[in-house]
Motif scaffolding. Structure first.
Motif, PDB file in Angstrom:
ATOM      1  N   LYS B 125     -10.100  12.835 -15.332  1.00 48.58           N
ATOM      2  CA  LYS B 125     -10.519  12.360 -14.007  1.00 48.58           C
ATOM      3  C   LYS B 125      -9.404  12.601 -13.000  1.00 48.58           C
ATOM      4  CE  LYS B 125     -14.059   8.991 -14.934  1.00 48.58           C
ATOM      5  NZ  LYS B 125     -14.608   7.699 -14.571  1.00 48.58           N
ATOM      6  N   TRP B 126      -9.785  12.589 -11.761  1.00 53.11           N
ATOM      7  CA  TRP B 126      -8.785  12.652 -10.695  1.00 53.11           C
ATOM      8  C   TRP B 126      -8.297  11.239 -10.491  1.00 53.11           C
ATOM      9  CZ3 TRP B 126      -7.262  17.113  -8.108  1.00 53.11           C
ATOM     10  CH2 TRP B 126      -8.002  18.259  -8.402  1.00 53.11           C
ATOM     11  N   SER B 127      -7.004  11.001 -10.706  1.00 53.65           N
ATOM     12  CA  SER B 127      -6.571   9.620 -10.521  1.00 53.65           C
ATOM     13  C   SER B 127      -5.756   9.433  -9.258  1.00 53.65           C
ATOM     14  CB  SER B 127      -5.825   9.104 -11.742  1.00 53.65           C
ATOM     15  OG  SER B 127      -5.198  10.126 -12.424  1.00 53.65           O
ATOM     16  N   LEU B 128      -5.908   8.244  -8.718  1.00 50.24           N
ATOM     17  CA  LEU B 128      -5.142   7.829  -7.536  1.00 50.24           C
ATOM     18  C   LEU B 128      -4.286   6.659  -7.992  1.00 50.24           C
ATOM     19  CD1 LEU B 128      -8.099   8.059  -5.080  1.00 50.24           C
ATOM     20  CD2 LEU B 128      -5.962   9.293  -4.779  1.00 50.24           C
ATOM     21  N   VAL B 129      -2.998   6.917  -8.139  1.00 50.39           N
ATOM     22  CA  VAL B 129      -2.110   5.918  -8.723  1.00 50.39           C
ATOM     23  C   VAL B 129      -1.300   5.233  -7.631  1.00 50.39           C
ATOM     24  CG1 VAL B 129      -0.295   5.531 -10.436  1.00 50.39           C
ATOM     25  CG2 VAL B 129      -1.954   7.372 -10.777  1.00 50.39           C
ATOM     26  N   TYR B 130      -1.351   3.896  -7.654  1.00 47.36           N
ATOM     27  CA  TYR B 130      -0.600   3.122  -6.665  1.00 47.36           C
ATOM     28  C   TYR B 130       0.206   2.029  -7.361  1.00 47.36           C
ATOM     29  CZ  TYR B 130       0.589   0.469  -2.517  1.00 47.36           C
ATOM     30  OH  TYR B 130       1.283  -0.172  -1.534  1.00 47.36           O
ATOM     31  N   PHE B 131       1.436   1.860  -6.926  1.00 48.89           N
ATOM     32  CA  PHE B 131       2.298   0.810  -7.469  1.00 48.89           C
ATOM     33  C   PHE B 131       2.378  -0.323  -6.451  1.00 48.89           C
ATOM     34  CE2 PHE B 131       3.389   4.628  -9.668  1.00 48.89           C
ATOM     35  CZ  PHE B 131       3.845   4.248 -10.916  1.00 48.89           C
ATOM     36  N   GLY B 132       2.221  -1.546  -6.916  1.00 41.46           N
ATOM     37  CA  GLY B 132       2.265  -2.679  -5.986  1.00 41.46           C
ATOM     38  C   GLY B 132       2.392  -3.983  -6.740  1.00 41.46           C
ATOM     39  N   PHE B 133       2.165  -5.093  -6.045  1.00 36.37           N
ATOM     40  CA  PHE B 133       2.207  -6.403  -6.706  1.00 36.37           C
ATOM     41  C   PHE B 133       1.235  -7.331  -6.005  1.00 36.37           C
ATOM     42  CE2 PHE B 133       5.105  -8.899  -3.820  1.00 36.37           C
ATOM     43  CZ  PHE B 133       5.391  -7.879  -2.918  1.00 36.37           C
ATOM     44  N   THR B 134       0.711  -8.301  -6.747  1.00 31.59           N
ATOM     45  CA  THR B 134      -0.392  -9.090  -6.197  1.00 31.59           C
ATOM     46  C   THR B 134       0.052 -10.007  -5.051  1.00 31.59           C
ATOM     47  OG1 THR B 134      -0.131 -10.872  -7.783  1.00 31.59           O
ATOM     48  CG2 THR B 134      -1.600  -9.101  -8.418  1.00 31.59           C
ATOM     49  N   PHE B 162     -13.387   9.887 -10.235  1.00 31.25           N
ATOM     50  CA  PHE B 162     -12.102   9.374  -9.765  1.00 31.25           C
ATOM     51  C   PHE B 162     -11.712   8.086 -10.474  1.00 31.25           C
ATOM     52  CE2 PHE B 162     -14.011  11.914  -6.483  1.00 31.25           C
ATOM     53  CZ  PHE B 162     -12.980  12.806  -6.205  1.00 31.25           C
ATOM     54  N   LEU B 163     -10.404   7.957 -10.691  1.00 31.71           N
ATOM     55  CA  LEU B 163      -9.903   6.785 -11.376  1.00 31.71           C
ATOM     56  C   LEU B 163      -8.788   6.173 -10.544  1.00 31.71           C
ATOM     57  CD1 LEU B 163     -10.054   5.216 -14.080  1.00 31.71           C
ATOM     58  CD2 LEU B 163      -8.193   6.663 -14.883  1.00 31.71           C
ATOM     59  N   PRO B 164      -9.088   5.062  -9.841  1.00 28.68           N
ATOM     60  CA  PRO B 164      -8.018   4.403  -9.097  1.00 28.68           C
ATOM     61  C   PRO B 164      -7.203   3.510 -10.043  1.00 28.68           C
ATOM     62  CG  PRO B 164     -10.119   3.329  -8.653  1.00 28.68           C
ATOM     63  CD  PRO B 164     -10.393   4.394  -9.664  1.00 28.68           C
ATOM     64  N   VAL B 165      -5.887   3.670  -9.976  1.00 33.08           N
ATOM     65  CA  VAL B 165      -5.020   2.929 -10.899  1.00 33.08           C
ATOM     66  C   VAL B 165      -4.006   2.120 -10.099  1.00 33.08           C
ATOM     67  CG1 VAL B 165      -3.345   3.137 -12.780  1.00 33.08           C
ATOM     68  CG2 VAL B 165      -5.267   4.736 -12.651  1.00 33.08           C
ATOM     69  N   PHE B 166      -3.883   0.848 -10.456  1.00 32.46           N
ATOM     70  CA  PHE B 166      -2.893  -0.018  -9.824  1.00 32.46           C
ATOM     71  C   PHE B 166      -1.886  -0.422 -10.883  1.00 32.46           C
ATOM     72  CE2 PHE B 166      -1.413  -4.378  -9.075  1.00 32.46           C
ATOM     73  CZ  PHE B 166      -0.909  -4.312  -7.779  1.00 32.46           C
ATOM     74  N   ILE B 167      -0.618  -0.112 -10.653  1.00 27.92           N
ATOM     75  CA  ILE B 167       0.429  -0.489 -11.609  1.00 27.92           C
ATOM     76  C   ILE B 167       1.294  -1.568 -10.965  1.00 27.92           C
ATOM     77  CG2 ILE B 167       2.407   0.306 -12.961  1.00 27.92           C
ATOM     78  CD1 ILE B 167       1.107   3.063 -13.088  1.00 27.92           C
ATOM     79  N   SER B 168       1.361  -2.729 -11.600  1.00 24.36           N
ATOM     80  CA  SER B 168       2.125  -3.834 -11.026  1.00 24.36           C
ATOM     81  C   SER B 168       3.626  -3.613 -11.217  1.00 24.36           C
ATOM     82  CB  SER B 168       1.721  -5.151 -11.680  1.00 24.36           C
ATOM     83  OG  SER B 168       2.692  -6.131 -11.362  1.00 24.36           O
ATOM     84  N   VAL B 169       4.377  -3.799 -10.122  1.00 25.88           N
ATOM     85  CA  VAL B 169       5.835  -3.702 -10.214  1.00 25.88           C
ATOM     86  C   VAL B 169       6.453  -5.102 -10.223  1.00 25.88           C
ATOM     87  CG1 VAL B 169       6.083  -1.407  -9.203  1.00 25.88           C
ATOM     88  CG2 VAL B 169       5.941  -3.383  -7.689  1.00 25.88           C
ATOM     89  N   ASP B 170       5.634  -6.092 -10.589  1.00 25.71           N
ATOM     90  CA  ASP B 170       6.116  -7.476 -10.636  1.00 25.71           C
ATOM     91  C   ASP B 170       5.840  -8.054 -12.026  1.00 25.71           C
ATOM     92  OD1 ASP B 170       6.988  -9.990 -10.045  1.00 25.71           O
ATOM     93  OD2 ASP B 170       5.440 -10.427  -8.545  1.00 25.71           O
ATOM     94  N   PRO B 171       6.566  -7.544 -13.047  1.00 28.41           N
ATOM     95  CA  PRO B 171       6.256  -7.956 -14.424  1.00 28.41           C
ATOM     96  C   PRO B 171       6.413  -9.456 -14.661  1.00 28.41           C
ATOM     97  CG  PRO B 171       8.264  -6.607 -14.360  1.00 28.41           C
ATOM     98  CD  PRO B 171       7.661  -6.555 -12.995  1.00 28.41           C
ATOM     99  N   ALA B 172       7.262 -10.124 -13.889  1.00 26.44           N
ATOM    100  CA  ALA B 172       7.489 -11.550 -14.135  1.00 26.44           C
ATOM    101  C   ALA B 172       6.271 -12.388 -13.765  1.00 26.44           C
ATOM    102  CB  ALA B 172       8.709 -12.034 -13.360  1.00 26.44           C
ATOM    103  N   ASP B 174       3.002 -11.017 -12.476  1.00 20.46           N
ATOM    104  CA  ASP B 174       1.659 -10.436 -12.597  1.00 20.46           C
ATOM    105  C   ASP B 174       1.183 -10.351 -14.047  1.00 20.46           C
ATOM    106  OD1 ASP B 174       1.255 -10.279  -9.933  1.00 20.46           O
ATOM    107  OD2 ASP B 174       1.706  -8.139  -9.740  1.00 20.46           O
ATOM    108  N   THR B 175       0.350 -11.305 -14.410  1.00 25.23           N
ATOM    109  CA  THR B 175      -0.267 -11.302 -15.738  1.00 25.23           C
ATOM    110  C   THR B 175      -1.521 -10.435 -15.675  1.00 25.23           C
ATOM    111  OG1 THR B 175      -1.597 -13.199 -15.115  1.00 25.23           O
ATOM    112  CG2 THR B 175       0.533 -13.667 -16.161  1.00 25.23           C
TER     113      THR B 175
END
Lengths: 95, 266
Positions: B125-134, B162-172, B174-175
């Motif tokens: 798939k075409w992915s749209l990857v974004y890094f963020g935090f809640t 399309f595959l939108p992907v959200f990767i959390s940069v707040d491991p402490a 973001d559960t």
């Protein structure tokens, strides 16, 4: 105090929802509008003139967000001044 | 080929002009002023040979041969030039493939629904990857809304590729549960990923993303995470295509993706 009360006993700290964000942004905007009317740039310099707006703002936004928005307001204003200065310089250089 | 036909038209019109001029000259009026100097020279020469006067225009077997030869010559010349241009374009395209930045790479994170998710799950798939935090105040929600808008614009024509992907940069903080609830506000296709500090750091490194959460952040704390805010477009082979910044509008991105999808399909 809503969803931003990090320090309370409630262990389930929920993430801000779309409504929470919307409410925070709205109260921020009305507080900043009030500062604009009072000709104040830096939040906190207004004395008691925007007390009601400020209270709502603080009730609806996390402390970290308030710090961030307030800093950004001051920075945006400084940037506006610098841009205006640069523009004035460019204009006078052209003459 | 348009150049050749232009040239032919030009040659014809010059010929017509010359014959017109000659006729005026032959007619006894010495007013072939509109002809250029070489024309008037030709005219003089031609008028010396009275025999030529009765041929049709200036078309003699010799000039016809020159005309045809020039035409054929030009045809091959332009064909050669066109070929050369195509080759150059091809070369440029292939060099662009080699010039791709090294963005993306292996990672292993956990989906908000509990499954493990690696870079291999991006394939196809075409992915749209974004890094963020809640707990992001305004930029992340705006960007995630933008991704949702882009998908809504693209899916009717291009399907659910399309595959939108959200990767959390707040491991402490973001559960998986938080991220899952958070993303429900945006687009149903969103895949939310969380991981340990080390796993997140690895993923960020692969995507050249900066983030500021300290390893020992307080899960109950009220802090912001400073982080890179690009939306990364990855093709179905997991190769990086482009990074879109905050100032690129949804329409522009959608147009750009449509272009890439079309090019990829070729």
């Amino acid at each position: 105090m809503g969803w931003f009360s990090w320090g309370n006993k409630n262990q389930d700290i929920s993430e801000p929802s779309r409504q929470n964000r919307q409410k925070c942004w709205e109260t921020r905007d009305s507080y900043f509008d009030c500062l604009d009317r009072a000709n104040i740039i830096k939040p906190g310099d207004e004395g008691n003139s925007c007390a009601k707006e400020k209270q709502l703002y603080e009730d609806n936004c996390a402390k970290s967000w308030i710090t961030y928005f307030n800093q950004r307001r001051v920075l945006a204003d400084a940037q506006k001044d610098r841009l205006a200065q640069a523009q004035a310089q460019a204009d006078s250089a052209r003459k | 080929m348009r150049e050749v036909s232009h040239f032919v038209t030009l040659m014809f019109s010059q010929r017509a002009l010359a014959s017109l001029a000659r006729r005026t000259y032959v007619g006894g009026q010495q007013t072939a002023r509109h002809g250029r100097r070489n024309f008037s020279q030709t005219l003089k020469r031609q008028s010396q040979f009275g025999k030529d006067r009765n041929t049709i225009g200036t078309l003699t077997p010799a000039s016809a041969a020159v005309f045809v030869a020039t035409g054929v010559g030009l045809y091959f010349y332009f064909r050669y030039e066109k070929q050369k241009l195509l080759e150059e374009r091809e070369k440029e395209r292939s060099s662009r493939q080699y010039g791709r930045p090294q963005i993306g790479g292996p990672f292993s994170l956990t989906r908000s629904t509990g499954e493990t998710f690696t870079e291999k799950d991006l394939l196809g798939k075409w992915s749209l990857v974004y890094f963020g935090f809640t707990n992001c105040p305004d930029i992340c929600p705006a960007e995630l809304d933008k991704v949702g808008t882009i998908l809504n614009k693209l899916e009717p024509a291009l399907g659910k590729t399309f595959l939108p992907v959200f990767i959390s940069v707040d491991p402490a903080r973001d559960t998986p549960e938080r991220v899952g609830r958070y993303l429900a506000d945006f687009h149903p296709a969103f895949v939310g990923l969380v991981g340990t500090y080390e796993a997140i750091k690895g993923a960020c490194k692969a995507y050249r993303v900066y983030f500021s959460t300290p390893p020992n952040a307080d899960p109950q704390g009220d802090y912001l995470v400073d982080h890179s805010i690009f939306v990364y477009l990855m093709d179905p082979e997991g190769q990086f295509v482009e990074a879109f910044g905050q100032n690129t509008e949804a329409d522009q991105i959608a147009a750009r993706i449509t272009e890439e999808v079309a090019r990829y399909g070729k």
